[in-house]
Scaffold this motif. Structure first.
Motif, mmCIF file in Angstrom:
data_model
loop_
_atom_site.group_PDB
_atom_site.id
_atom_site.type_symbol
_atom_site.label_atom_id
_atom_site.label_comp_id
_atom_site.label_asym_id
_atom_site.label_seq_id
_atom_site.Cartn_x
_atom_site.Cartn_y
_atom_site.Cartn_z
ATOM 1 N N PHE A 474 -32.619 -16.040 68.986
ATOM 2 C CA PHE A 474 -32.449 -15.163 67.830
ATOM 3 C C PHE A 474 -33.585 -15.396 66.835
ATOM 4 O O PHE A 474 -33.944 -16.532 66.541
ATOM 5 C CB PHE A 474 -31.113 -15.411 67.136
ATOM 6 N N ALA A 475 -34.131 -14.314 66.316
ATOM 7 C CA ALA A 475 -35.151 -14.441 65.279
ATOM 8 C C ALA A 475 -34.520 -14.578 63.904
ATOM 9 O O ALA A 475 -35.112 -15.192 63.010
ATOM 10 C CB ALA A 475 -36.078 -13.230 65.300
ATOM 11 N N TYR A 476 -33.331 -14.026 63.734
ATOM 12 C CA TYR A 476 -32.690 -14.010 62.417
ATOM 13 C C TYR A 476 -31.180 -14.051 62.620
ATOM 14 O O TYR A 476 -30.642 -13.387 63.504
ATOM 15 C CB TYR A 476 -33.084 -12.728 61.670
ATOM 16 N N VAL A 477 -30.494 -14.852 61.778
ATOM 17 C CA VAL A 477 -29.037 -14.977 61.865
ATOM 18 C C VAL A 477 -28.460 -14.806 60.462
ATOM 19 O O VAL A 477 -28.841 -15.517 59.526
ATOM 20 C CB VAL A 477 -28.607 -16.339 62.442
ATOM 21 N N GLU A 478 -27.550 -13.859 60.311
ATOM 22 C CA GLU A 478 -26.854 -13.649 59.039
ATOM 23 C C GLU A 478 -25.609 -14.520 59.032
ATOM 24 O O GLU A 478 -24.693 -14.317 59.834
ATOM 25 C CB GLU A 478 -26.505 -12.173 58.881
ATOM 26 N N VAL A 479 -25.560 -15.475 58.113
ATOM 27 C CA VAL A 479 -24.489 -16.480 58.080
ATOM 28 C C VAL A 479 -23.692 -16.326 56.789
ATOM 29 O O VAL A 479 -24.253 -16.321 55.697
ATOM 30 C CB VAL A 479 -25.074 -17.902 58.172
ATOM 31 N N MET A 480 -22.386 -16.178 56.922
ATOM 32 C CA MET A 480 -21.490 -16.100 55.774
ATOM 33 C C MET A 480 -20.269 -16.981 56.033
ATOM 34 O O MET A 480 -19.763 -17.029 57.153
ATOM 35 C CB MET A 480 -21.044 -14.655 55.518
ATOM 36 N N ALA A 481 -19.788 -17.644 54.994
ATOM 37 C CA ALA A 481 -18.715 -18.614 55.165
ATOM 38 C C ALA A 481 -17.360 -17.967 55.437
ATOM 39 O O ALA A 481 -16.535 -18.524 56.156
ATOM 40 C CB ALA A 481 -18.613 -19.511 53.927
ATOM 41 N N CYS A 482 -17.113 -16.799 54.858
ATOM 42 C CA CYS A 482 -15.788 -16.194 54.946
ATOM 43 C C CYS A 482 -15.623 -15.374 56.217
ATOM 44 O O CYS A 482 -16.495 -14.556 56.543
ATOM 45 C CB CYS A 482 -15.525 -15.296 53.736
ATOM 46 N N PRO A 483 -14.537 -15.542 56.947
ATOM 47 C CA PRO A 483 -14.257 -14.659 58.090
ATOM 48 C C PRO A 483 -14.149 -13.217 57.603
ATOM 49 O O PRO A 483 -13.508 -12.938 56.597
ATOM 50 C CB PRO A 483 -12.913 -15.175 58.611
ATOM 51 N N GLY A 484 -14.795 -12.318 58.293
ATOM 52 C CA GLY A 484 -14.771 -10.924 57.872
ATOM 53 C C GLY A 484 -15.837 -10.570 56.872
ATOM 54 O O GLY A 484 -16.004 -9.401 56.530
ATOM 55 N N GLY A 485 -16.569 -11.552 56.345
ATOM 56 C CA GLY A 485 -17.643 -11.274 55.413
ATOM 57 C C GLY A 485 -17.221 -11.340 53.961
ATOM 58 O O GLY A 485 -16.114 -11.787 53.616
ATOM 59 N N CYS A 486 -18.084 -10.852 53.090
ATOM 60 C CA CYS A 486 -17.905 -11.028 51.650
ATOM 61 C C CYS A 486 -16.752 -10.211 51.075
ATOM 62 O O CYS A 486 -16.251 -10.544 50.001
ATOM 63 C CB CYS A 486 -19.200 -10.673 50.918
ATOM 64 N N THR A 487 -16.343 -9.142 51.727
ATOM 65 C CA THR A 487 -15.189 -8.399 51.214
ATOM 66 C C THR A 487 -13.905 -9.216 51.341
ATOM 67 O O THR A 487 -12.894 -8.878 50.714
ATOM 68 C CB THR A 487 -15.021 -7.073 51.974
ATOM 69 N N ASN A 488 -13.939 -10.289 52.121
ATOM 70 C CA ASN A 488 -12.784 -11.166 52.287
ATOM 71 C C ASN A 488 -12.975 -12.473 51.526
ATOM 72 O O ASN A 488 -12.425 -13.507 51.883
ATOM 73 C CB ASN A 488 -12.561 -11.468 53.780
ATOM 74 N N GLY A 489 -13.771 -12.437 50.449
ATOM 75 C CA GLY A 489 -14.009 -13.636 49.659
ATOM 76 C C GLY A 489 -12.745 -14.176 49.022
ATOM 77 O O GLY A 489 -11.762 -13.455 48.811
ATOM 78 N N GLY A 490 -12.772 -15.454 48.681
ATOM 79 C CA GLY A 490 -11.591 -16.107 48.129
ATOM 80 C C GLY A 490 -11.159 -15.570 46.783
ATOM 81 O O GLY A 490 -10.012 -15.772 46.378
ATOM 82 N N GLY A 491 -12.059 -14.902 46.056
ATOM 83 C CA GLY A 491 -11.705 -14.386 44.748
ATOM 84 C C GLY A 491 -11.218 -12.954 44.753
ATOM 85 O O GLY A 491 -10.872 -12.410 43.696
ATOM 86 N N GLN A 492 -11.180 -12.326 45.941
ATOM 87 C CA GLN A 492 -10.694 -10.960 46.025
ATOM 88 C C GLN A 492 -9.169 -10.923 45.893
ATOM 89 O O GLN A 492 -8.483 -11.926 46.119
ATOM 90 C CB GLN A 492 -11.105 -10.348 47.375
ATOM 91 N N VAL A 493 -8.635 -9.766 45.539
ATOM 92 C CA VAL A 493 -7.182 -9.612 45.434
ATOM 93 C C VAL A 493 -6.592 -9.617 46.842
ATOM 94 O O VAL A 493 -6.957 -8.798 47.686
ATOM 95 C CB VAL A 493 -6.825 -8.301 44.712
ATOM 96 N N LYS A 494 -5.698 -10.557 47.111
ATOM 97 C CA LYS A 494 -5.087 -10.689 48.425
ATOM 98 C C LYS A 494 -3.876 -9.767 48.542
ATOM 99 O O LYS A 494 -3.296 -9.340 47.542
ATOM 100 C CB LYS A 494 -4.663 -12.136 48.676
ATOM 101 N N VAL A 495 -3.475 -9.519 49.767
ATOM 102 C CA VAL A 495 -2.360 -8.605 49.990
ATOM 103 C C VAL A 495 -1.072 -9.145 49.372
ATOM 104 O O VAL A 495 -0.211 -8.378 48.938
ATOM 105 C CB VAL A 495 -2.194 -8.346 51.505
ATOM 106 N N GLN A 524 -2.356 -8.703 55.904
ATOM 107 C CA GLN A 524 -3.617 -9.110 55.274
ATOM 108 C C GLN A 524 -4.803 -8.484 56.002
ATOM 109 O O GLN A 524 -5.776 -8.058 55.363
ATOM 110 C CB GLN A 524 -3.740 -10.638 55.269
ATOM 111 N N LYS A 525 -4.732 -8.412 57.315
ATOM 112 C CA LYS A 525 -5.807 -7.780 58.077
ATOM 113 C C LYS A 525 -5.903 -6.299 57.756
ATOM 114 O O LYS A 525 -6.996 -5.746 57.607
ATOM 115 C CB LYS A 525 -5.567 -7.999 59.578
#
Length: 631
Positions: A474-495, A524-525
């Motif tokens: 791979f030449a480039y890898v996009e890495v994010m900590a949250c499963p599902g990406g940034c829309t699933n961040g810990g500060g978002q409103v949860k179900v 939640q999904k």
């Protein structure tokens, strides 16, 4: 600590650390004084021990300097950066009015300098006035759009009305303060995408020089392949503390949050003589880890001030970060019903222009550019934009997308017929990140006589410094900590919180968008799907500024006029030549090199937390033994 934040909320938790993060040295408790011995000699240590030790204080900066914890959201450990801090700051400091407006005189300046000698009208104490500036991420807008069943654009307008509108936070507080500007980080993200593509092109160039052992995390170095994104602070904190061997692979580019803070503070402070301490930048982001990013010592005024004062402490580019849920708490604390705020934009006639016309047109374009499509993902679209750049340079090529071992691992290939031009990948969630970094770990050299190369590692890692099979391609890898990406961040409103949020707002059913009474993982999904839908459905639409400045229109339309040497300029609505002109203009008016404005550095974090500290007796005994002595 914000009451809404707890360890149970974190979806990217790894494991707890050992011991306390910032212990203080304490002396033994003082023994009761025996008055029967008037000739007792009291030592200084005994006197000091008789005084109770001060309480230990801890900040996010302390967390970043310690490897005692292996959790991406260390904000649970501190009481900092919450909606309460926003309100306290607004109430403690008078608002500094823009010196380029008529408020301070015909030339916008009072007596030839900025008014910075105002007094707190509450208690009469001298208080430094501040500019209040806010920036909002598209993921935050998407979360609130799903809660209140409005569009992402309407949610952004409601946030602007809260922070700057006549019915917003200015209606309360000691000074009636609000925010001079509310910016969309999507705009600055365009600059990040262009800079990321340039960084990848430079790293893949045959002339690229690999970093040396002592400069692997420096801002001026070129990252090694595969290049790993650095916009996620949870991932960066994890890499610095537990896997420093990946630091040479990290992109040196600042995140949109950090770059927005650098832009605002550098322009205002350098061009108009306003101290950085008088500019207060609030960022509204999808995850708590962004609080960690704002606390990094690398992202302060020391990184861009031409001649920093060694006696003055550096000022953070981002002073405070709150999330979507905390934004709702902010409104409630001012007795404002968020859902009742106008969904229309603030009139442009009431907006104070940014002090530079070109930057004003860049930061506040007359139209809001849409988010990327679903293939780009919900985390900024770094990988997909770079892939589109290469596709535009190879006419007739196609992008092939294949799923990895799970939905959060996706591989991308640019194909010219049967030939693969370049490969990239997306790794979301810590389980997948752990597999990634394991494969990037350099193989240990075998000590067996006659052995060649390295030792094969479990989990797919192979010989060589590049890492495991597949990853090294791979030449480039996009890495994010949250499963599902940034829309699933810990500060978002949860179900699980939607029903309570709507009830607090007086809303019990929103266009039939009901939520299950006891939502579980399935709900939640489905809820995350609604947030993603709001994120991706944001489209190009007029911002409502019917009386918008014609100069803004002219500058915005110039994005497609320039082309680079290959005749390729606009990709996915982003003009590379326009962004480069903006960045060059920014560098010119501030007198700061673009390298210092755009890039940052990383460092290996070492700590003795959890390790047994050597006593003075053991240390002296060890020293004596090394020189042949002893007790």
């Amino acid at each position: 600590m914000s009451a809404i934040l707890s360890a149970d909320d974190l979806n990217d938790f790894i494991s707890p650390g050992v011991a306390c993060i910032k212990p203080i040295e304490t002396l033994p408790a003082a023994k009761p004084q025996d008055s029967s011995d008037p000739y007792e000699v009291t030592t200084e240590d005994q006197v000091a021990a008789s005084q109770p030790p001060p309480p230990a204080q801890i900040s996010l900066t302390d967390c970043l300097a310690c490897s005692g914890c292996v959790t991406s959201a260390e904000a649970v450990l501190v009481q900092l950066q919450s909606h309460n801090e926003v309100l306290a700051t607004l109430d403690a400091h008078p608002r500094l009015h823009a010196p380029w407006t008529a408020h301070n005189g015909p030339n916008g300046v009072a007596n030839g300098h900025v008014r910075n000698d105002m007094t707190n009208g509450v208690n009469g104490n001298h208080t430094e006035p501040k500019f209040f500036v806010a920036s909002v991420s598209p993921q935050t807008r998407a979360s609130l759009a799903a809660v209140f069943s409005v569009s992402e654009v309407e949610a952004g307008n409601m946030i602007a009305q809260l922070l700057s509108g006549p019915a917003g936070i200015r209606t309360g507080g000691a000074h009636g303060n609000d925010f001079t500007w509310v910016m969309d980080t999507n705009v600055v993200r365009d600059a990040c995408l262009v800079a990321a593509a340039d960084e990848v092109a430079s790293a893949l160039s045959p002339e690229a020089t690999p970093p040396t052992a002592d400069s692997e995390g420096a801002a001026a170095t070129t990252p090694k392949n595969p290049i790993l994104t650095s916009a996620c602070p949870g991932w960066i904190c994890y890499a610095e503390k537990t896997h420093p061997y990946v630091l040479p692979h990290l992109s040196r580019l600042k995140s949109p949050q950090a770059l927005t803070g650098t832009l605002v503070k550098s322009v205002l402070s350098q061009r108009y003589g306003i101290p950085p301490s008088q500019i207060w930048h609030l960022a509204i982001m999808p995850c708590f880890d962004k609080k960690l990013e704002a606390s990094r010592s690398e992202l302060t005024s020391s990184g861009w001030l031409p001649n920093p004062d060694p006696l003055q402490a550096p000022v953070r580019d981002v002073d405070c970060v709150i999330t979507a849920r905390e934004l709702l708490h902010l409104a409630a604390a001012r007795n404002i019903t968020f859902s009742s705020l106008p969904r229309t934009p603030l009139p442009s006639s009431q907006r104070i222009p940014f002090p530079d016309p070109k930057l004003d047109a860049f930061l506040f374009p007359p139209t809001r550019r849409k988010n990327h499509n679903r293939d780009a993902g919900p985390s900024g679209g770094y990988l997909y934009h770079i892939l589109q750049i290469y596709q535009s340079q190879n006419p007739g090529s196609t992008i092939s997308i294949s799923r990895g071992r799970n939905a959060d691992v996706v591989e991308f290939s640019l194909m010219q017929g049967s030939q693969t031009i370049i490969r990239m990948a997306r790794f979301y969630g810590f389980r997948n990140i752990q597999n990634l970094v394991r494969r990037l770990k350099p193989a240990k050299l075998s000590r067996m006589p006659g052995a060649r190369g390295g030792v094969r590692r479990p989990g797919g890692a192979t010989n060589g410094a590049a890492g495991g099979e597949g990853v090294k391609e791979f030449a480039y890898v996009e890495v994010m900590a949250c499963p599902g990406g940034c829309t699933n961040g810990g500060g978002q409103v949860k179900v699980t919180e939607v029903a309570d949020v709507r009830a607090a707002e007086g809303i019990h059913a929103v266009n039939g968008a009901a939520v299950a009474a006891k939502p579980g993982p399935k709900e939640q999904k489905e809820w995350l799907g609604r947030v993603d839908e709001a994120y991706f459905s944001a489209s190009d639409e007029d911002s409502g500024d019917s009386d918008g400045d014609q100069e803004m229109m002219d500058v915005d339309s110039s994005r497609a006029n320039g082309v680079d040497g290959k005749g390729i300029d606009e990709v996915d609505g982003i003009s590379r030549s326009y962004i480069q002109r903006v960045l060059g203009h920014w560098s010119t008016i501030t007198g700061v090199d673009t390298q210092r404005l755009l890039y940052t550095s990383y460092r290996k974090v070492e700590s003795d937390v959890g390790k047994k500290k050597q006593s003075d007796v053991e240390r002296v005994a060890g020293l004596a033994s090394t020189i042949g002595g002893g007790w």
